[in-house]
Design a protein around this motif. Structure first.
Motif, PDB file in Angstrom:
ATOM      1  N   GLN A   1      -0.405   4.241  -2.175  1.00 31.60           N
ATOM      2  CA  GLN A   1      -1.715   4.860  -1.934  1.00 31.60           C
ATOM      3  C   GLN A   1      -1.533   6.286  -1.437  1.00 31.60           C
ATOM      4  O   GLN A   1      -2.394   7.137  -1.599  1.00 31.60           O
TER       5      GLN A   1
ATOM      6  N   GLY B   1       0.776  -1.243   0.000  1.00 32.59           N
ATOM      7  CA  GLY B   1       0.000   0.000   0.000  1.00 32.59           C
ATOM      8  C   GLY B   1       0.801   1.283   0.000  1.00 32.59           C
ATOM      9  O   GLY B   1       0.234   2.362   0.171  1.00 32.59           O
TER      10      GLY B   1
ATOM     11  N   PRO C   1      -7.996   0.360   1.304  1.00 28.06           N
ATOM     12  CA  PRO C   1      -7.608   1.741   1.018  1.00 28.06           C
ATOM     13  C   PRO C   1      -7.718   2.632   2.255  1.00 28.06           C
ATOM     14  O   PRO C   1      -8.630   2.448   3.064  1.00 28.06           O
ATOM     15  N   TYR C   2      -6.774   3.534   2.399  1.00 26.67           N
ATOM     16  CA  TYR C   2      -6.809   4.522   3.485  1.00 26.67           C
ATOM     17  C   TYR C   2      -7.167   5.866   2.853  1.00 26.67           C
ATOM     18  O   TYR C   2      -6.688   6.176   1.767  1.00 26.67           O
TER      19      TYR C   2
ATOM     20  N   VAL D   1      -3.767  -4.041   0.673  1.00 27.68           N
ATOM     21  CA  VAL D   1      -4.310  -3.551   1.950  1.00 27.68           C
ATOM     22  C   VAL D   1      -5.541  -2.686   1.675  1.00 27.68           C
ATOM     23  O   VAL D   1      -5.649  -2.090   0.598  1.00 27.68           O
TER      24      VAL D   1
ATOM     25  N   SER E   1      -2.394  -2.808  -4.667  1.00 28.71           N
ATOM     26  CA  SER E   1      -2.268  -2.869  -3.209  1.00 28.71           C
ATOM     27  C   SER E   1      -3.190  -3.969  -2.659  1.00 28.71           C
ATOM     28  O   SER E   1      -4.312  -4.133  -3.124  1.00 28.71           O
TER      29      SER E   1
END
Ligand SMILES: O=C(O)C(=O)C[C@]1(C(=O)O)C=C[C@@H](O)C=C1
Length: 292
Positions: free
Chosen positions: A107, A104, A126-127, A124, A122
Motif C-alpha cells: 500500500q 499491506g 487502507p492507510y 488490512v 491486502s
C-alpha cells in the motif's frame, strides 16, 4: 394528552448530540485530509529526500553485513535443488511477498514487489499514504535489473565461497538486501518529483523533447555523489568492525583496521557502479513521463 413544552426539547437532545457528533467527525476528517494535502507538497524537498536516502544507507550496509554471516550457499540459487522451475530463493521471495502483500506492505508507494503478478490483496484497512508521485510516472521501477544485478554480480563480491546448508537463512537475508536496495533505488521517483517541483522550468524542455541525456545531466550532482560514496564506505567501516574491549583487531601498515565484516570498498563500488547510476536512471525515466 398534550405533552408539556419541556418534553419535545428533551427528546430532541439525543438527535442534537448525534448531529453534533456527525459534524465533529466530518470536520476532523476534513482537517486530517487538509493536513495530508498540506504536508505532502511541502514535505517533499531535496533535503528531505536526501535524508531518506542517507537513512537507507544504514539499512543497506547492515543487510549486507547480515548476509555476509553465511557463505555463498549455491543451492539457494539452483532451481534443480527443488526439482522444479524455482530456485529456493525465488520460492522464498514469492511466498514472502504474498504474505507481506496481505499485511499491506505494498500500500506504501515506496514499496515495490519483485513479483507483482497475482499477489493477494491486502487484508488490512487502507492507510492514507500521501500521494506525492505523478500518477502517470509512479509505476517506473527497475526491480528486474536489481534482481539480476544482485545475483549475478553483487553477491559474489561480499560472500565467501562455501556451503553451510543454511539456505533458508541465506534466502531470507537476500530478500532483506534486495528490498533495501530496491527501496533506495526506486526512491529515485521521489527524488525526481522533488527536483521537478523545485524548478519545472529547467526540466520541461528536456521532458518535451524526451531527451534522456539532457535529463541525466540536469539530475547529476557529482559532488553529492562523492559525498554519498565516501559516507557509505565509512558506514561499512564503522558498522562492520569487530567491537572488542582490548586492541586485538588487525591493522594494515597505515594503522587502519582491516577485519571488516563487509569490505568497505565493496560498498563504495556498489554505490558508484550501480546504486547511484540506477537511481539516476529511475529519476530520468520518471521525468520522461512527468508531463504525460
Ligand atoms: O541527491 C541527489 O541529488 C540525487 O539525485 C541522488 C543521487 C544518489 O543516488 O545518491 C543521484 C544523482 C545525483 O547525482 C546525486 C545523488
Amino acid at each position: 394528552m398534550a405533552s408539556s413544552p419541556a418534553t419535545p426539547s428533551f427528546s430532541m437532545f439525543p438527535r442534537f448530540l448525534s448531529f453534533a457528533y456527525g459534524v465533529l467527525i466530518i470536520f476532523s476528517s476534513f482537517c486530517h485530509c487538509r493536513r495530508l494535502q498540506d504536508s505532502s507538497p511541502q514535505g517533499l524537498t531535496l533535503d528531505s529526500v536526501r535524508d531518506f536516502l542517507t537513512r537507507e544507507e544504514d539499512t543497506i550496509v547492515f543487510s549486507l553485513i547480515e548476509r555476509a554471516k553465511y557463505p555463498y550457499d549455491s543451492p539457494t540459487y539452483d532451481p534443480s535443488y527443488l526439482h522444479g522451475k524455482l530456485s529456493p530463493v525465488e520460492l522464498f521471495v514469492r511466498e514472502t511477498e504474498a504474505v507481506q502483500a496481505k499485511a499491506g506492505r505494498y500500500q506504501n508507494p515506496e514499496e515495490i514487489p519483485f513479483f507483482p503478478n497475482n499477489l493477494p490483496l491486502s487484508l488490512v484497512p487502507p492507510y492514507k499514504f500521501p500521494q506525492v508521485l505523478y500518477p502517470a510516472a509512479a509505476s517506473v521501477n527497475v526491480t528486474k535489473t536489481i534482481w539480476n544485478l544482485y545475483f549475478n554480480d553483487l553477491l559474489l563480491l561480499f560472500t565467501t565461497k562455501g556451503n553451510d546448508g543454511n539456505y533458508a537463512l541465506t534466502a531470507a537475508s537476500d530478500l532483506v538486501c534486495l528490498q533495501a536496495l530496491s527501496r533506495r533505488i526506486n526512491y529515485g521517483r521521489f527524488v525526481a518529483e522533488a527536483k521537478y517541483r523545485d524548478a519545472p522550468q529547467d526540466y520541461d524542455p528536456a521532458i518535451r523533447a524526451q531527451d534522456k541525456d539532457a535529463l541525466m545531466k540536469l539530475l547529476t550532482s557529482e559532488s553529492q555523489e562523492e559525498v554519498v560514496k565516501r559516507r557509505v564506505e565509512k558506514k561499512a567501516m564503522v558498522f562492520g568492525q569487530d567491537i572488542t574491549l582490548g586492541k586485538n583487531y588487525t591493522c594494515d601498515s597505515n594503522g587502519n583496521r582491516t577485519n571488516y565484516k563487509v569490505d568497505p570498498s565493496v560498498l563504495y563500488r556498489l554505490y558508484g557502479d550501480w546504486v547511484i547510476p540506477l537511481t539516476k536512471l529511475v529519476e530520468a525515466e520518471y521525468l520522461l513521463h512527468r508531463l504525460d
